[in-house]
Structure formats: structure tokens, C-alpha cells
Design an enzyme around this catalytic site. Structure first.
Site, PDB file in Angstrom:
ATOM      1  N   ASN A 104       0.835  -1.203   0.000  1.00  0.00           N
ATOM      2  CA  ASN A 104       0.000   0.000   0.000  1.00  0.00           C
ATOM      3  C   ASN A 104       0.869   1.251   0.000  1.00  0.00           C
ATOM      4  O   ASN A 104       1.950   1.261   0.568  1.00  0.00           O
ATOM      5  CB  ASN A 104      -0.918   0.002   1.225  1.00  0.00           C
ATOM      6  CG  ASN A 104      -1.809  -1.225   1.257  1.00  0.00           C
ATOM      7  OD1 ASN A 104      -2.136  -1.771   0.208  1.00  0.00           O
ATOM      8  ND2 ASN A 104      -2.179  -1.679   2.441  1.00  0.00           N
ATOM      9  N   HIS A 121       5.746  -0.417  -2.876  1.00  0.00           N
ATOM     10  CA  HIS A 121       5.199   0.379  -3.987  1.00  0.00           C
ATOM     11  C   HIS A 121       5.290   1.876  -3.748  1.00  0.00           C
ATOM     12  O   HIS A 121       4.581   2.651  -4.389  1.00  0.00           O
ATOM     13  CB  HIS A 121       3.744  -0.033  -4.262  1.00  0.00           C
ATOM     14  CG  HIS A 121       3.603  -1.436  -4.780  1.00  0.00           C
ATOM     15  ND1 HIS A 121       2.413  -2.113  -4.851  1.00  0.00           N
ATOM     16  CD2 HIS A 121       4.543  -2.300  -5.249  1.00  0.00           C
ATOM     17  CE1 HIS A 121       2.611  -3.328  -5.336  1.00  0.00           C
ATOM     18  NE2 HIS A 121       3.897  -3.473  -5.587  1.00  0.00           N
ATOM     19  N   GLU A 218     -11.988 -13.189   1.767  1.00  0.00           N
ATOM     20  CA  GLU A 218     -12.285 -14.252   0.799  1.00  0.00           C
ATOM     21  C   GLU A 218     -11.009 -15.040   0.505  1.00  0.00           C
ATOM     22  O   GLU A 218      -9.925 -14.492   0.579  1.00  0.00           O
ATOM     23  CB  GLU A 218     -12.786 -13.645  -0.530  1.00  0.00           C
ATOM     24  CG  GLU A 218     -14.051 -12.805  -0.417  1.00  0.00           C
ATOM     25  CD  GLU A 218     -15.261 -13.587   0.082  1.00  0.00           C
ATOM     26  OE1 GLU A 218     -15.283 -14.823  -0.110  1.00  0.00           O
ATOM     27  OE2 GLU A 218     -16.159 -12.956   0.677  1.00  0.00           O
TER      28      GLU A 218
END
Ligand SMILES: [Zn+2]
Length: 253
Positions: A104, A121, A218
Site C-alpha cells: 500500500n 510500492h 475471501e
């Protein structure tokens, strides 16, 4: 909040772990309300990420790219770290070594107070001159009308984030890899685990002996290879893990 059962194996690791690594992705930021690239609103919804976050896109239309980043910077400045970010700070009281590796760019781990954060990043709160490398804070670049230019050399300033097609920052990557290789316990949190080379970190850690725990709402491509999958938001699960770790480690002394 749904209670999640932690396995005996995880409890043992919580008791004995010396080095903990938390590898985070967009999911933990989404819980703070940071919109994902694909979830962009208004005029930005029609743009492809590659047009806004690549050197080719920047060279073609620097004004547009800067409007996008000014928008992102303002959105991100308004959100706060959540219980998941704060639990990773709490872990520093519980384990001798805690390293956060993040994909992030929103600076939320640092704002929460994590001491060791490797940003694979980049960081949207930083900017630099493409010509001479001088760095600039957001206040300076957001005050500029249009594309911000360097005070020192007149060069074009860009956000200090990794764009599509660019290499990961070498030093951050090397440190991340070393942390993964020496971890006893590795949490993969809110990341879909598909973008390489970053996605190789959890499996590298596991191969070197870490217990690999995935935390996600998930299942992902990593789920079948993790030692344990804890399904749910990081903001629920990480504080629960801290509570268990605290009990286990207190029992030890
Ligand atoms: Zn410059």
C-alpha cells in the site's frame, strides 16, 4: 464480531515466535475507506489504471496524472488507520521483531505507529524531482497550479510511487526478502497474492520455516498453500490474535 478459532499450531507459534512479518495489501486499507484503483469514482472511473499510473501515461498527459494524484492524496489524507493497523503496532510489545511489508502507498502503517515498514510500492505522501531527485512533501506539490516543478532545477516532480512497468525499490525489496526468510510467523493480510515478485514473499517465508497465516475476507490463490486461513476483516482478526498472543506469552513468564 464472529469469533474465530485459532489452531493449536498457531497458538504455539504465538507463544514462541521471535520474528513476525505482516505482509499487507489493499484489503487492510479498504477497511479504512481507501478506495481501490478499480473502485475510483467520478471522471476517474472511466480511466484505465495504466493511463494514470505509468511513465508513458505521465509523459503523455502530466496534467491529468497530477490531477489524479492530487485527488488521491486528498482522499487518503482524510482516512485514518484502523484496528488492523493498530494491532500490528501492538505486536511490537509482544514479539522481539515485527516487520511490516506493505504494497500500500497510503502511509497508514506509519501513521498508526509501526516502527519498521518496508514500502514495496512507494508512499503517496512523498514526491521527488525526476531530474535531480530533490524530495517534496505533499503540501508543496498540492499548492502548485498544474504540474509541480522543482525549486532547485525546474525539473518535473512526480509522486514517489511505483508505476506499472517500474521495478520495485531495490533496498526495500532486499530488506523485505531478508525479513521473510528469517520470519517464524508470517501473516499475509488483505492481499490477493497474485502480483509478482511481491506475491512470492509468503511462500519464501514458508519454505524457510515460517508458519504462514493468511487473513482475508475471501480465499485467494494463496489460501491452499497457507498453513492457516483466517477468514474475515483484518480489523477483527488481528486484534484477536494480539489478545491470544498476550495471554500465551504472559503464561510463559
Ligand atoms: Zn530538481
Amino acid at each position: 464480531m464472529k469469533m474465530i478459532r485459532l489452531s493449536k499450531r498457531l497458538m504455539l507459534r504465538l507463544k514462541s515466535a521471535e520474528s513476525v512479518v505482516a505482509f499487507t495489501g489493499a484489503g487492510i486499507s479498504a477497511e479504512s475507506g481507501v478506495p481501490t484503483f478499480r473502485g475510483a469514482d467520478g471522471i476517474w472511473a472511466k480511466m484505465r489504471p495504466e493511463e494514470l499510473a505509468s511513465m508513458a501515461g505521465f509523459l503523455k498527459n502530466p496534467d491529468l496524472v497530477w490531477q489524479w494524484y492530487a485527488h488521491r492524496k486528498r482522499v487518503i489524507a482524510d482516512v485514518e488507520p484502523n484496528a488492523g493497523h493498530r494491532a500490528l503496532v501492538d505486536m511490537e510489545r509482544l514479539f522481539p521483531h515485527v516487520t511490516v511489508i506493505t504494497q500500500n502507498i497510503d502511509n497508514l502503517h506509519r501513521r498508526a505507529g509501526s516502527s519498521i515498514v518496508h514500502e514495496l510500492h512507494g508512499n503517496i505522501e512523498r514526491n521527488y524531482c525526476m531530474k535531480c531527485g530533490t524530495t517534496y512533501a505533499n503540501e508543496a506539490v498540492l499548492a502548485a497550479a498544474g504540474v509541480p516543478l522543482c525549486d532547485a532545477c525546474g525539473g518535473t516532480i512526480r509522486p514517489d510511487v511505483v508505476w506499472f512497468g517500474e521495478m520495485l525499490p531495490e533496498e526495500e525489496w532486499d530488506r523485505s526478502l531478508r525479513a521473510a526468510q528469517s520470519a517464524d510467523l508470517f501473516f499475509s493480510i488483505g492481499t490477493s497474492s497474485v502480483v509478482y515478485p511481491a506475491a512470492s514473499l509468503p511462500l519464501t517465508a514458508k519454505m524457510q520455516g515460517a508458519y504462514l497465516v493468511e487473513i482475508n475476507p475471501e480465499p485467494t490463490p494463496l489460501t491452499g498453500r497457507a498453513d492457516e486461513f483466517l477468514q474475515g476483516p483484518a480489523g477483527d482478526i488481528l486484534p484477536m490474535i494480539c489478545t491470544c498472543a498476550e495471554q500465551e506469552r504472559r503464561a510463559m513468564t
